[in-house]
Design a protein around this motif. Sequence first.
Motif, PDB file in Angstrom:
ATOM      1  N   GLY A 137      32.523  31.127  53.570  1.00 26.01           N
ATOM      2  CA  GLY A 137      32.183  30.820  54.949  1.00 26.01           C
ATOM      3  C   GLY A 137      31.128  31.743  55.517  1.00 26.01           C
ATOM      4  N   ASN A 138      30.810  31.535  56.795  1.00 21.88           N
ATOM      5  CA  ASN A 138      29.847  32.346  57.517  1.00 21.88           C
ATOM      6  C   ASN A 138      30.421  32.703  58.890  1.00 21.88           C
ATOM      7  OD1 ASN A 138      27.653  33.569  58.700  1.00 21.88           O
ATOM      8  ND2 ASN A 138      26.496  31.685  58.999  1.00 21.88           N
ATOM      9  N   PRO A 139      30.869  33.977  59.028  1.00 20.41           N
ATOM     10  CA  PRO A 139      30.938  35.008  57.989  1.00 20.41           C
ATOM     11  C   PRO A 139      32.062  34.711  56.997  1.00 20.41           C
ATOM     12  CG  PRO A 139      31.984  35.794  59.986  1.00 20.41           C
ATOM     13  CD  PRO A 139      31.390  34.456  60.329  1.00 20.41           C
ATOM     14  N   ALA A 140      31.935  35.278  55.796  1.00 17.94           N
ATOM     15  CA  ALA A 140      32.937  35.019  54.759  1.00 17.94           C
ATOM     16  C   ALA A 140      34.306  35.534  55.190  1.00 17.94           C
ATOM     17  CB  ALA A 140      32.520  35.688  53.454  1.00 17.94           C
ATOM     18  N   ARG A 141      35.316  34.700  54.999  1.00 21.14           N
ATOM     19  CA  ARG A 141      36.700  35.057  55.317  1.00 21.14           C
ATOM     20  C   ARG A 141      37.572  34.882  54.085  1.00 21.14           C
ATOM     21  NH1 ARG A 141      34.776  32.576  60.029  1.00 21.14           N
ATOM     22  NH2 ARG A 141      35.118  33.801  61.937  1.00 21.14           N
ATOM     23  N   PHE A 142      38.661  35.622  54.087  1.00 23.53           N
ATOM     24  CA  PHE A 142      39.625  35.521  52.993  1.00 23.53           C
ATOM     25  C   PHE A 142      40.209  34.108  52.939  1.00 23.53           C
ATOM     26  CE2 PHE A 142      44.041  35.686  51.539  1.00 23.53           C
ATOM     27  CZ  PHE A 142      43.885  36.273  50.293  1.00 23.53           C
ATOM     28  N   ILE A 143      40.225  33.509  51.740  1.00 27.24           N
ATOM     29  CA  ILE A 143      40.817  32.182  51.530  1.00 27.24           C
ATOM     30  C   ILE A 143      42.160  32.315  50.828  1.00 27.24           C
ATOM     31  CG2 ILE A 143      40.542  29.938  50.405  1.00 27.24           C
ATOM     32  CD1 ILE A 143      37.477  30.332  50.711  1.00 27.24           C
ATOM     33  N   LYS A 144      42.164  32.970  49.695  1.00 27.08           N
ATOM     34  CA  LYS A 144      43.415  33.204  48.973  1.00 27.08           C
ATOM     35  C   LYS A 144      43.154  34.207  47.867  1.00 27.08           C
ATOM     36  CE  LYS A 144      42.965  29.492  45.524  1.00 27.08           C
ATOM     37  NZ  LYS A 144      43.637  28.319  44.912  1.00 27.08           N
ATOM     38  N   TRP A 145      44.248  34.664  47.243  1.00 28.48           N
ATOM     39  CA  TRP A 145      44.140  35.518  46.067  1.00 28.48           C
ATOM     40  C   TRP A 145      43.938  34.657  44.831  1.00 28.48           C
ATOM     41  CZ3 TRP A 145      43.077  40.210  47.246  1.00 28.48           C
ATOM     42  CH2 TRP A 145      43.657  40.819  48.355  1.00 28.48           C
ATOM     43  N   ARG A 146      43.081  35.102  43.959  1.00 26.29           N
ATOM     44  CA  ARG A 146      42.869  34.388  42.696  1.00 26.29           C
ATOM     45  C   ARG A 146      44.133  34.417  41.843  1.00 26.29           C
ATOM     46  NH1 ARG A 146      38.377  36.394  38.326  1.00 26.29           N
ATOM     47  NH2 ARG A 146      38.951  34.963  36.634  1.00 26.29           N
ATOM     48  N   PHE A 147      44.810  35.531  41.829  1.00 26.00           N
ATOM     49  CA  PHE A 147      46.087  35.691  41.121  1.00 26.00           C
ATOM     50  C   PHE A 147      47.039  36.482  42.020  1.00 26.00           C
ATOM     51  CE2 PHE A 147      42.853  36.007  37.616  1.00 26.00           C
ATOM     52  CZ  PHE A 147      43.074  34.750  37.078  1.00 26.00           C
ATOM     53  N   PRO A 148      48.367  36.336  41.805  1.00 30.99           N
ATOM     54  CA  PRO A 148      49.322  37.183  42.534  1.00 30.99           C
ATOM     55  C   PRO A 148      49.089  38.666  42.225  1.00 30.99           C
ATOM     56  CG  PRO A 148      50.434  35.350  41.443  1.00 30.99           C
ATOM     57  CD  PRO A 148      49.027  35.361  40.928  1.00 30.99           C
ATOM     58  N   LYS A 149      49.581  39.511  43.112  1.00 29.40           N
ATOM     59  CA  LYS A 149      49.345  40.953  42.987  1.00 29.40           C
ATOM     60  C   LYS A 149      49.845  41.515  41.661  1.00 29.40           C
ATOM     61  CE  LYS A 149      47.424  42.275  46.940  1.00 29.40           C
ATOM     62  NZ  LYS A 149      46.159  43.034  47.005  1.00 29.40           N
ATOM     63  N   GLU A 150      51.014  41.041  41.197  1.00 28.04           N
ATOM     64  CA  GLU A 150      51.536  41.585  39.948  1.00 28.04           C
ATOM     65  C   GLU A 150      50.676  41.190  38.758  1.00 28.04           C
ATOM     66  OE1 GLU A 150      53.928  37.843  41.006  1.00 28.04           O
ATOM     67  OE2 GLU A 150      53.114  39.619  42.037  1.00 28.04           O
ATOM     68  N   VAL A 151      50.062  40.015  38.817  1.00 32.23           N
ATOM     69  CA  VAL A 151      49.154  39.571  37.752  1.00 32.23           C
ATOM     70  C   VAL A 151      47.856  40.372  37.809  1.00 32.23           C
ATOM     71  CG1 VAL A 151      47.825  37.623  36.852  1.00 32.23           C
ATOM     72  CG2 VAL A 151      50.182  37.283  37.656  1.00 32.23           C
ATOM     73  N   GLN A 152      47.372  40.603  39.012  1.00 31.94           N
ATOM     74  CA  GLN A 152      46.182  41.442  39.165  1.00 31.94           C
ATOM     75  C   GLN A 152      46.391  42.805  38.502  1.00 31.94           C
ATOM     76  OE1 GLN A 152      44.774  41.736  43.238  1.00 31.94           O
ATOM     77  NE2 GLN A 152      45.565  39.700  43.721  1.00 31.94           N
ATOM     78  N   ALA A 153      47.541  43.394  38.759  1.00 28.12           N
ATOM     79  CA  ALA A 153      47.832  44.718  38.215  1.00 28.12           C
ATOM     80  C   ALA A 153      47.856  44.709  36.689  1.00 28.12           C
ATOM     81  CB  ALA A 153      49.163  45.228  38.763  1.00 28.12           C
ATOM     82  N   LYS A 154      48.462  43.656  36.117  1.00 27.89           N
ATOM     83  CA  LYS A 154      48.515  43.557  34.660  1.00 27.89           C
ATOM     84  C   LYS A 154      47.130  43.391  34.060  1.00 27.89           C
ATOM     85  CE  LYS A 154      53.193  41.620  34.369  1.00 27.89           C
ATOM     86  NZ  LYS A 154      53.992  40.417  34.039  1.00 27.89           N
ATOM     87  N   LEU A 155      46.287  42.583  34.707  1.00 27.12           N
ATOM     88  CA  LEU A 155      44.918  42.399  34.216  1.00 27.12           C
ATOM     89  C   LEU A 155      44.138  43.704  34.276  1.00 27.12           C
ATOM     90  CD1 LEU A 155      43.523  38.992  35.539  1.00 27.12           C
ATOM     91  CD2 LEU A 155      43.983  39.655  33.179  1.00 27.12           C
ATOM     92  N   GLU A 156      44.261  44.408  35.393  1.00 30.22           N
ATOM     93  CA  GLU A 156      43.546  45.677  35.528  1.00 30.22           C
ATOM     94  C   GLU A 156      44.009  46.681  34.481  1.00 30.22           C
ATOM     95  OE1 GLU A 156      41.026  46.813  37.878  1.00 30.22           O
ATOM     96  OE2 GLU A 156      40.797  44.635  37.859  1.00 30.22           O
ATOM     97  N   GLU A 157      45.279  46.645  34.179  1.00 33.40           N
ATOM     98  CA  GLU A 157      45.820  47.571  33.177  1.00 33.40           C
ATOM     99  C   GLU A 157      45.207  47.330  31.806  1.00 33.40           C
ATOM    100  OE1 GLU A 157      50.190  48.971  31.421  1.00 33.40           O
ATOM    101  OE2 GLU A 157      50.059  47.538  33.088  1.00 33.40           O
ATOM    102  N   THR A 158      44.905  46.073  31.478  1.00 41.46           N
ATOM    103  CA  THR A 158      44.319  45.786  30.162  1.00 41.46           C
ATOM    104  C   THR A 158      42.888  46.279  30.042  1.00 41.46           C
ATOM    105  OG1 THR A 158      43.381  43.610  30.753  1.00 41.46           O
ATOM    106  CG2 THR A 158      45.691  43.664  30.022  1.00 41.46           C
TER     107      THR A 158
END
Length: 202
Positions: A147-168
């Motif tokens: 959007g303009n200005p850009a606004r949060f729409i949603k998370w690509r993955f849940p927080k716990e999945v984000q953490a696991k991906l970052e850990e790898t």
Amino acid sequence: MRRILEFAARKISDFRFVQGRNNILDCTSVVGLGSIVTGSHFGYLSGCNRNCEIDLAWIGNYTEIASNVRIGPRNHSFSNFTITDFVYMNREHVYGKKGEYVNRIGHDVWIGANAIILTGVEIGNGAVVAAGSIVPKSVPPYAIVGGNPARFIKWRFPKEVQAKLEETQWFLLKKEDVLLRREELERIVGFDRGGFMTHYMD
């Protein structure tokens, strides 16, 4: 075979290295025809499509930037007595602090066509910026904004999945090593390869 070679030649002709100067580009980076890249860093297997303007940006690995994207850093100050830029003798309105990256784009980021990333914005790993967005504020990892200005729409993955991906830290690996771990990584995010293929073939 000839038709395949002709198609490959057409695709290759779409890309050139690089209008601009003082860039650090990985040998796997691709910059589209008509793009101007200045003082920027492109990581492994990252690139931009046609007619982008990218200044003083650090861009991580596996990041894709679509056509006609603009990434900082020049801006006009409307708090000074004049909008015009002749009063900035050291070009500080263009470059900020000399030798620094003004915008930072993380690993595995997707920026859609015609987006504008304003000066000083950081975009976290795994984030997605929708086409046509104007982004005045930093974007957290794995957020989808638009959007303009850009606004949060949603998370690509849940927080716990984000953490696991970052850990790898998969985005620091070369593609051959990523492919060896593909099934493991797809399990982490719950990706249904069969369903994905069926969706795009129907």
